[in-house]
Design an enzyme around this catalytic site. Structure first.
Site, PDB file in Angstrom:
ATOM      1  N   ASN A 145       0.671  -1.235   0.019  1.00  0.00           N
ATOM      2  CA  ASN A 145      -0.020  -0.175   0.087  1.00  0.00           C
ATOM      3  C   ASN A 145       0.911   1.312  -0.002  1.00  0.00           C
ATOM      4  OD1 ASN A 145       0.919  -0.342   2.479  1.00  0.00           O
ATOM      5  ND2 ASN A 145      -0.812   0.170   3.520  1.00  0.00           N
TER       6      ASN A 145
ATOM      7  N   ASP B  19       1.108  -5.107  12.301  1.00  0.00           N
ATOM      8  CA  ASP B  19       0.240  -4.025  11.573  1.00  0.00           C
ATOM      9  C   ASP B  19       0.676  -2.707  11.814  1.00  0.00           C
ATOM     10  OD1 ASP B  19      -1.493  -3.409   9.746  1.00  0.00           O
ATOM     11  OD2 ASP B  19      -3.231  -3.729  10.898  1.00  0.00           O
TER      12      ASP B  19
ATOM     13  N   GLY C  61      -5.169   3.153  12.025  1.00  0.00           N
ATOM     14  CA  GLY C  61      -3.885   2.394  12.159  1.00  0.00           C
ATOM     15  C   GLY C  61      -2.859   2.829  13.429  1.00  0.00           C
TER      16      GLY C  61
END
Lengths: 428, 317
Positions: A99, A310, A329
């Site tokens: 990404n 993550d 996030g």
């Protein structure tokens, strides 16, 4: 010249045991490992001998889900700062999501990232490629060429491939290259506009919710397709009890699939959002207490194979806004170890099992030559003290961004030294 | 009459953001004070200008007629200097962030900021960044505490009590901050609350707030003392929640025959603005014997006067 680390408690995830012993490193390889392998013949053969009495040694951690922001969002994190953060967290191998901007959907971007990594850091850095070009959900990326260029799997990062026909084709096509397809399970239409877990708390806060159903529905569809195609399939970021159940049943049925989760999903629940704390806004969202417990149980019974951080850096401007507009996030590289160790401290998992989910398991899922202490393996080694208490302080983090809901949290388990490719790359 | 005396300590608050911030004794003091202002407002000229010299800024990021006017009037009746900022004409359109706008206004030393914003939690976010008092005049689909307070006072003045009344809240609960604040406040004060709406407009887990849920109006309205209608908030809807307004009115609009299921002396409320023929039949809305809609507006000014007074006591401390 050799370097020795003596008298450590060695956690060997492959032999599934721990013992007191020594590790001898020469150049960037493990020359020897085992009880009493350090022979005092000629000390001058050693540049360095460290007594590690009372400390634990395991393979350097592998973090299989990291966003580094390079290329495209270097103001949030770049390869240099991200690698430093990883090494400080005991992580010697990172696998980056595609990404980036541009998306890693072709060989030139993949190679660019790999080359930048070589310029900037000693860390082992790999990337995934996207399943569909520019995450459009329609057109497959060049999986063959990307595999040849060294990407470790394919994923559309933070969205699932919704179109069943496209996903079926991706699974089928991946088989030609023995490539791994990694799904981020969230039904786009069910999750649309949602900003947190759907339920009582979202109702009280007046925020649109994402139902837990959005996760398990994608997984259940995928399982049918995996059964049909026999492709290599991995589910990333499991956050719900239903998802754990679905995967557990599929594994019992004999389906060869794997999955992972992040520490936030077994240490926090939706109450962490409190009064609209945007640092607790994640994707998938933090779930209910029941889900959190189910994730821990999934780790315990082996349904969930791996733990990743993550790591998702966000700058302040993207967090200091009304909740619905905040980016999702948290940064996780520097909290991966202590948060995962909570599973050991609260007796969910043994220490060796925690370490396996951070080393051997991700290595075998992604087919990496890391996460091992075998003789002759690359010397990626973590020396740590699992019991050392400390308070998490984001100000000390190497990450450019500081978005962590764990700031000021009392924690246990510190990295003492990280050895990456034979070099001490971090020392507390 | 002089400014509040007995209750000074009880009412010391920095902000008014949520009904949750208010304990029952505080609510009662506030309602008593508002009731006093409601009576005083009818006899003009007798109100002490206790907010003289105070600066109040109305900062509305969403269009509003009644709430903005109501707050403005409340502040002026108490002698404050009031500025109303329409966000569509302000720096927001030029890309300034919410926090920056608030900091700018904060630097101008306002005493109270009255804020309405389309995002849930936005007013709370502001309150952390400024050092003046903040009133939540509606944030997204979260809360609208002064509306709930004025609704409760309106009910109290007509029914002489709140406890054990059956209150039906009907319509677009999902998108309604008024519903959330009212559910919290009315249940705090001991009312029994029924929610009536199509399943698509009922937020998940609403039962945990202590309400009973009905999909059928005729059943839900049985025995109700108060029927509170809500506007179908099409501007907040992302996607389709009801197939048509025609069908909606047929099943969830309040008309005479459905109202018959409620108690004979049941009263109708609506926070406004009304959509006649969608959630409420015109003749019912205009029926002064049954409808409290105009009273709600009148009481609104009084309640906001009491709220501003409460916050000023906080400032002066």
């Amino acid at each position: 010249m050799k370097e020795a680390f003596r008298n450590a408690i060695i956690l060997d995830p492959e032999k599934n045991k721990h013992y007191i012993g020594d590790i001898i490193i020469e150049k960037n390889r493990i020359l020897d490992i085992g009880p009493n392998v350090y022979k005092n013949e000629k000390p001058k053969n050693y540049i360095n001998t460290t007594d590690c009495k009372g400390l634990y040694v395991c393979p350097g951690l592998i973090d299989m889900r990291v966003s580094l922001g390079e290329p495209g969002e270097e103001h949030k994190e770049n390869i240099k700062s991200g690698s430093k953060a990883a090494l400080a967290g005991g992580v010697t191998t990172i696998v980056c999501l595609p990404n980036t901007n541009p998306v890693i959907d072709n060989v030139s971007v993949a190679e660019y990232v790999q080359n930048r990594a070589k310029e900037e850091s000693k860390i082992n850095l790999y990337t995934y490629g996207s399943i569909t070009k520019n995450f459009d959900g329609q057109n497959l990326s060049e999986m063959g060429l990307l595999t040849k260029a060294g990407v470790k799997g394919f994923t559309d990062a933070t969205q699932s491939v919704d179109n069943s026909a496209v996903f079926k084709r991706a699974l089928e096509y991946s088989k030609a290259f023995d490539a791994l397809i990694i799904q981020f399970p969230e039904d786009r239409n069910l999750a649309k506009h949602g900003v947190m877990n759907e339920g009582e708390i979202s109702t009280r806060l007046g925020l649109p919710g994402i139902p837990t159903l959005a996760e398990v529905m994608v997984i259940e569809r995928d399982l049918r397709l995996v059964e049909l195609t026999g492709a290599k399939y991995h589910v990333s970021c499991i956050s719900t009890a239903d998802a754990v159940d679905a995967i557990r049943k599929a594994k019992q049925k004999g389906l060869k699939i794997t999955c992972d989760t992040s520490p936030q999903y077994f240490t926090l629940n939706e109450l962490a959002i409190d009064d609209y704390k945007t640092f607790a806004k994640l994707s998938p969202p933090l779930r209910s207490v029941k889900d959190r417990v189910a994730i821990a149980n999934g780790l315990k019974d082996g349904t969930i194979d791996a733990i990743q951080s993550d790591h998702c850096p966000q700058d302040e401007d993207n967090k200091r806004v009304p909740f619905a507009h905040a980016e999702e996030g948290i940064i996780g590289l520097e909290t991966l170890l202590p948060l995962s160790l909570e599973l050991f401290h609260n007796k969910t998992l043994s220490l060796i099992d925690v370490i396996k989910k951070l080393t051997k398991n991700p290595a075998s899922i992604l087919n990496l030559n890391h996460g091992t202490l075998k003789k002759g393996a690359k010397a990626d080694i973590l020396i740590f003290d699992p019991n050392k208490p400390f308070v998490i302080d984001v100000k000390k983090f190497r990450s450019t961004s500081k978005n962590s809901p764990f700031n000021k949290k009392p924690s246990q388990g510190k990295v003492i030294k990280t050895i990456c490719n034979g070099e001490v790359s971090y020392a507390a | 009459m002089k400014a509040l005396k007995i209750s000074k300590n009880i009412l010391l608050k920095n902000h008014l953001l949520s009904v949750n911030d208010l304990a029952v004794p505080e609510i009662n003091v506030l309602l008593n004070r508002a009731n006093y202002y409601a009576n005083a407002n009818r006899q003009k000229g007798k109100i002490e200008k206790i907010l003289k010299g105070k600066t109040i800024i109305n900062l509305f990021f969403e269009t509003s007629t009644r709430t903005k006017t109501s707050f403005e009037l409340a502040a002026k009746r108490l002698g404050a200097d009031v500025i109303s900022i329409n966000a569509s004409a302000s720096a927001i359109k030029k890309g300034e962030t919410l926090v920056d706008t608030a900091m700018t206004l904060n630097a101008m030393h306002a005493d109270i900021l009255i804020v309405r914003h389309p995002d849930s939690g936005a007013v709370k976010l502001l309150s952390k960044k400024v050092n003046c008092a903040i009133v939540n005049a509606g944030d997204g689909t979260h809360e609208h505490p002064t509306q709930a307070l004025l609704d409760v006072l309106t009910i109290q003045r007509n029914k002489r009590k709140i406890k054990e009344l059956n209150v039906a809240i009907c319509g677009d609960i999902l998108h309604s901050r008024v519903a959330r604040s009212n559910i919290l406040l009315l249940s705090k004060l001991g009312a029994r609350i029924k929610i009536i709406a199509p399943p698509t407009l009922i937020p998940p887990g609403i039962e945990s707030l202590g309400v009973e849920v009905f999909y059928e109006m005729e059943k839900g309205l049985v025995d109700c003392d108060i029927v509170m209608m809500l506007r179908l908030q099409t501007e907040r809807m992302k996607g389709m929640f009801v197939p048509s307004t025609r069908e909606y009115f047929k099943f969830f609009g309040l008309d005479k025959s459905k109202l018959k299921k409620a108690k004979k002396d049941a009263l109708i409320m609506h926070p406004g603005p009304m959509n006649r023929g969608i959630e409420i039949d015109s003749s019912l809305a205009d029926n002064l014997d049954r409808s409290l809609i105009h009273q709600q507006v009148e009481i609104g000014v009084a309640v906001r006067m009491a709220c501003l007074e409460m916050l000023t006591i906080g400032i002066d401390k």
